[in-house]
Design a protein around this motif. Sequence first.
Motif, PDB file in Angstrom:
ATOM      1  N   GLY A  71       0.812  -1.213   0.000  1.00 48.70           N
ATOM      2  CA  GLY A  71       0.000   0.000   0.000  1.00 48.70           C
ATOM      3  C   GLY A  71       0.847   1.265   0.000  1.00 48.70           C
ATOM      4  O   GLY A  71       0.541   2.226  -0.706  1.00 48.70           O
ATOM      5  N   LYS A  72       1.926   1.264   0.786  1.00 47.94           N
ATOM      6  CA  LYS A  72       2.828   2.417   0.803  1.00 47.94           C
ATOM      7  C   LYS A  72       3.558   2.567  -0.526  1.00 47.94           C
ATOM      8  O   LYS A  72       3.792   3.695  -1.000  1.00 47.94           O
ATOM      9  CB  LYS A  72       3.835   2.261   1.938  1.00 47.94           C
ATOM     10  CG  LYS A  72       3.214   2.391   3.325  1.00 47.94           C
ATOM     11  CD  LYS A  72       4.254   2.216   4.422  1.00 47.94           C
ATOM     12  CE  LYS A  72       3.615   2.325   5.796  1.00 47.94           C
ATOM     13  NZ  LYS A  72       4.602   2.135   6.893  1.00 47.94           N
ATOM     14  N   MET A  73       3.900   1.440  -1.157  1.00 44.92           N
ATOM     15  CA  MET A  73       4.547   1.502  -2.463  1.00 44.92           C
ATOM     16  C   MET A  73       3.618   2.136  -3.497  1.00 44.92           C
ATOM     17  O   MET A  73       4.037   2.955  -4.316  1.00 44.92           O
ATOM     18  CB  MET A  73       4.949   0.095  -2.913  1.00 44.92           C
ATOM     19  CG  MET A  73       5.699   0.059  -4.229  1.00 44.92           C
ATOM     20  SD  MET A  73       5.909  -1.611  -4.868  1.00 44.92           S
ATOM     21  CE  MET A  73       4.203  -2.024  -5.292  1.00 44.92           C
ATOM     22  N   TYR A  74       2.333   1.767  -3.454  1.00 46.10           N
ATOM     23  CA  TYR A  74       1.342   2.390  -4.344  1.00 46.10           C
ATOM     24  C   TYR A  74       1.281   3.895  -4.112  1.00 46.10           C
ATOM     25  O   TYR A  74       1.236   4.685  -5.065  1.00 46.10           O
ATOM     26  CB  TYR A  74      -0.041   1.786  -4.109  1.00 46.10           C
ATOM     27  CG  TYR A  74      -0.255   0.424  -4.723  1.00 46.10           C
ATOM     28  CD1 TYR A  74       0.749  -0.210  -5.455  1.00 46.10           C
ATOM     29  CD2 TYR A  74      -1.460  -0.249  -4.566  1.00 46.10           C
ATOM     30  CE1 TYR A  74       0.554  -1.463  -6.007  1.00 46.10           C
ATOM     31  CE2 TYR A  74      -1.669  -1.503  -5.126  1.00 46.10           C
ATOM     32  CZ  TYR A  74      -0.653  -2.104  -5.841  1.00 46.10           C
ATOM     33  OH  TYR A  74      -0.856  -3.338  -6.395  1.00 46.10           O
ATOM     34  N   LEU A  75       1.273   4.301  -2.835  1.00 43.49           N
ATOM     35  CA  LEU A  75       1.198   5.723  -2.501  1.00 43.49           C
ATOM     36  C   LEU A  75       2.407   6.480  -3.028  1.00 43.49           C
ATOM     37  O   LEU A  75       2.266   7.545  -3.653  1.00 43.49           O
ATOM     38  CB  LEU A  75       1.080   5.890  -0.988  1.00 43.49           C
ATOM     39  CG  LEU A  75       1.152   7.329  -0.457  1.00 43.49           C
ATOM     40  CD1 LEU A  75       0.044   8.175  -1.036  1.00 43.49           C
ATOM     41  CD2 LEU A  75       1.097   7.329   1.071  1.00 43.49           C
ATOM     42  N   PHE A  76       3.606   5.961  -2.804  1.00 44.45           N
ATOM     43  CA  PHE A  76       4.822   6.638  -3.262  1.00 44.45           C
ATOM     44  C   PHE A  76       4.870   6.713  -4.787  1.00 44.45           C
ATOM     45  O   PHE A  76       5.260   7.736  -5.362  1.00 44.45           O
ATOM     46  CB  PHE A  76       6.058   5.910  -2.731  1.00 44.45           C
ATOM     47  CG  PHE A  76       6.200   5.973  -1.239  1.00 44.45           C
ATOM     48  CD1 PHE A  76       5.681   7.053  -0.530  1.00 44.45           C
ATOM     49  CD2 PHE A  76       6.827   4.967  -0.531  1.00 44.45           C
ATOM     50  CE1 PHE A  76       5.792   7.126   0.853  1.00 44.45           C
ATOM     51  CE2 PHE A  76       6.945   5.019   0.852  1.00 44.45           C
ATOM     52  CZ  PHE A  76       6.430   6.100   1.543  1.00 44.45           C
ATOM     53  N   ALA A  77       4.458   5.632  -5.464  1.00 41.78           N
ATOM     54  CA  ALA A  77       4.447   5.633  -6.928  1.00 41.78           C
ATOM     55  C   ALA A  77       3.459   6.675  -7.466  1.00 41.78           C
ATOM     56  O   ALA A  77       3.761   7.393  -8.435  1.00 41.78           O
ATOM     57  CB  ALA A  77       4.096   4.242  -7.456  1.00 41.78           C
ATOM     58  N   ASP A  78       2.294   6.782  -6.838  1.00 38.92           N
ATOM     59  CA  ASP A  78       1.295   7.758  -7.278  1.00 38.92           C
ATOM     60  C   ASP A  78       1.758   9.182  -7.019  1.00 38.92           C
ATOM     61  O   ASP A  78       1.499  10.090  -7.831  1.00 38.92           O
ATOM     62  CB  ASP A  78      -0.033   7.503  -6.569  1.00 38.92           C
ATOM     63  CG  ASP A  78      -0.628   6.151  -6.937  1.00 38.92           C
ATOM     64  OD1 ASP A  78      -0.228   5.602  -7.980  1.00 38.92           O
ATOM     65  OD2 ASP A  78      -1.475   5.646  -6.168  1.00 38.92           O
ATOM     66  N   LEU A  79       2.459   9.400  -5.910  1.00 37.32           N
ATOM     67  CA  LEU A  79       3.000  10.732  -5.629  1.00 37.32           C
ATOM     68  C   LEU A  79       4.067  11.121  -6.641  1.00 37.32           C
ATOM     69  O   LEU A  79       4.172  12.298  -7.033  1.00 37.32           O
ATOM     70  CB  LEU A  79       3.575  10.774  -4.209  1.00 37.32           C
ATOM     71  CG  LEU A  79       2.552  10.747  -3.065  1.00 37.32           C
ATOM     72  CD1 LEU A  79       3.263  10.705  -1.715  1.00 37.32           C
ATOM     73  CD2 LEU A  79       1.613  11.949  -3.135  1.00 37.32           C
ATOM     74  N   GLN A  80       4.856  10.165  -7.088  1.00 28.99           N
ATOM     75  CA  GLN A  80       5.855  10.451  -8.117  1.00 28.99           C
ATOM     76  C   GLN A  80       5.198  10.847  -9.432  1.00 28.99           C
ATOM     77  O   GLN A  80       5.660  11.765 -10.129  1.00 28.99           O
ATOM     78  CB  GLN A  80       6.747   9.232  -8.315  1.00 28.99           C
ATOM     79  CG  GLN A  80       7.740   8.988  -7.189  1.00 28.99           C
ATOM     80  CD  GLN A  80       8.629   7.792  -7.450  1.00 28.99           C
ATOM     81  OE1 GLN A  80       8.271   6.889  -8.191  1.00 28.99           O
ATOM     82  NE2 GLN A  80       9.793   7.767  -6.828  1.00 28.99           N
ATOM     83  N   LYS A  81       4.115  10.174  -9.787  1.00 26.54           N
ATOM     84  CA  LYS A  81       3.390  10.543 -11.019  1.00 26.54           C
ATOM     85  C   LYS A  81       2.789  11.931 -10.902  1.00 26.54           C
ATOM     86  O   LYS A  81       2.822  12.713 -11.855  1.00 26.54           O
ATOM     87  CB  LYS A  81       2.299   9.512 -11.303  1.00 26.54           C
ATOM     88  CG  LYS A  81       2.826   8.112 -11.585  1.00 26.54           C
ATOM     89  CD  LYS A  81       1.714   7.089 -11.534  1.00 26.54           C
ATOM     90  CE  LYS A  81       2.274   5.674 -11.529  1.00 26.54           C
ATOM     91  NZ  LYS A  81       1.232   4.661 -11.297  1.00 26.54           N
ATOM     92  N   PHE A  82       2.230  12.223  -9.725  1.00 24.51           N
ATOM     93  CA  PHE A  82       1.662  13.552  -9.513  1.00 24.51           C
ATOM     94  C   PHE A  82       2.745  14.619  -9.562  1.00 24.51           C
ATOM     95  O   PHE A  82       2.538  15.714 -10.106  1.00 24.51           O
ATOM     96  CB  PHE A  82       0.931  13.581  -8.171  1.00 24.51           C
ATOM     97  CG  PHE A  82       0.253  14.887  -7.876  1.00 24.51           C
ATOM     98  CD1 PHE A  82      -0.710  15.389  -8.740  1.00 24.51           C
ATOM     99  CD2 PHE A  82       0.572  15.609  -6.748  1.00 24.51           C
ATOM    100  CE1 PHE A  82      -1.348  16.596  -8.471  1.00 24.51           C
ATOM    101  CE2 PHE A  82      -0.051  16.806  -6.473  1.00 24.51           C
ATOM    102  CZ  PHE A  82      -1.014  17.305  -7.332  1.00 24.51           C
ATOM    103  N   ASP A  83       3.917  14.304  -9.011  1.00 25.45           N
ATOM    104  CA  ASP A  83       5.043  15.240  -9.065  1.00 25.45           C
ATOM    105  C   ASP A  83       5.483  15.466 -10.511  1.00 25.45           C
ATOM    106  O   ASP A  83       5.797  16.599 -10.900  1.00 25.45           O
ATOM    107  CB  ASP A  83       6.205  14.684  -8.238  1.00 25.45           C
ATOM    108  CG  ASP A  83       7.405  15.607  -8.241  1.00 25.45           C
ATOM    109  OD1 ASP A  83       7.305  16.724  -7.710  1.00 25.45           O
ATOM    110  OD2 ASP A  83       8.457  15.208  -8.791  1.00 25.45           O
ATOM    111  N   LEU A  84       5.506  14.402 -11.314  1.00 31.44           N
ATOM    112  CA  LEU A  84       5.843  14.549 -12.731  1.00 31.44           C
ATOM    113  C   LEU A  84       4.830  15.442 -13.435  1.00 31.44           C
ATOM    114  O   LEU A  84       5.201  16.300 -14.255  1.00 31.44           O
ATOM    115  CB  LEU A  84       5.885  13.172 -13.397  1.00 31.44           C
ATOM    116  CG  LEU A  84       6.101  13.157 -14.917  1.00 31.44           C
ATOM    117  CD1 LEU A  84       7.458  13.759 -15.278  1.00 31.44           C
ATOM    118  CD2 LEU A  84       5.996  11.732 -15.449  1.00 31.44           C
ATOM    119  N   GLN A  85       3.558  15.274 -13.117  1.00 26.83           N
ATOM    120  CA  GLN A  85       2.520  16.102 -13.723  1.00 26.83           C
ATOM    121  C   GLN A  85       2.721  17.574 -13.367  1.00 26.83           C
ATOM    122  O   GLN A  85       2.597  18.455 -14.240  1.00 26.83           O
ATOM    123  CB  GLN A  85       1.148  15.626 -13.252  1.00 26.83           C
ATOM    124  CG  GLN A  85      -0.011  16.416 -13.840  1.00 26.83           C
ATOM    125  CD  GLN A  85      -1.352  15.928 -13.327  1.00 26.83           C
ATOM    126  OE1 GLN A  85      -1.413  14.999 -12.540  1.00 26.83           O
ATOM    127  NE2 GLN A  85      -2.413  16.556 -13.771  1.00 26.83           N
TER     128      GLN A  85
END
Length: 235
Positions: free
Chosen positions: A209-223
């Motif tokens: 679950g934490k891995m999903y959160l960190f991956a999604d935050l990275q995508k949002f940061d890229l956006q």
Amino acid sequence: MECSPKLFRHETRPATFGDFGIDVRDLINKSKSLDRPVTFADFGVNVEKEKPIIQTAIGTCRKISDLTCKEKVFVCLSLFTLLFCIGLTIERLLIVDTLSADFTFVLLILVNCVFCVYYVIHAVLKEHPWELFVFSTMILLVLVVCIVNYTITYNHSKDHVKLVRLVLISCVAPFVVILAAKIGINYHRAKNLIFRTVGANLKLQNICGKMYLFADLQKFDLQLQVSLSFLLKCL
């Protein structure tokens, strides 16, 4: 004689395959000859076909047939709205002056709509709740930007494309945001795909679950970085 579980309700033994007219002796003999236990495939059951998930190049994903009616409505409504907005935005991009403020606005709308398309598909197939929450936030931001842009430029030029885009987003955005929030909360609570991926180990589920959160935050940061780069380039 028709067999049913009711016939064995008062029996001192549980029901067997033989009570239902199923002869498993051949399967048992086959199992002994192959030196392996009997599997569902021996009964004609395709376990892989019945699984609600599949292994792909991007990891474990859900099958489209496993999606609920609510999820299908959300995906279809979101993709229709986003693709329609992308089409209007591209049409606007071809005619607007590259040195005007509208050009920057059109680029921002286009970039964020493309990211939202990715969020819709990826979040539903891989059950990423945080991507749905980000998607809801971005839809609201796009709605606010469209309202502000149309209000500012209304007195200068009555652009029908902007009006159509604003009306479409205003009508669809509330339903899409509510559906995304409900589905995201359900993913966060149920964690079905995480359970099917790592099993019942709570520690591994929390790590996943934490891995999903960190991956999604990275995508949002890229956006955010892409959006800021267009803003800085056009200033």
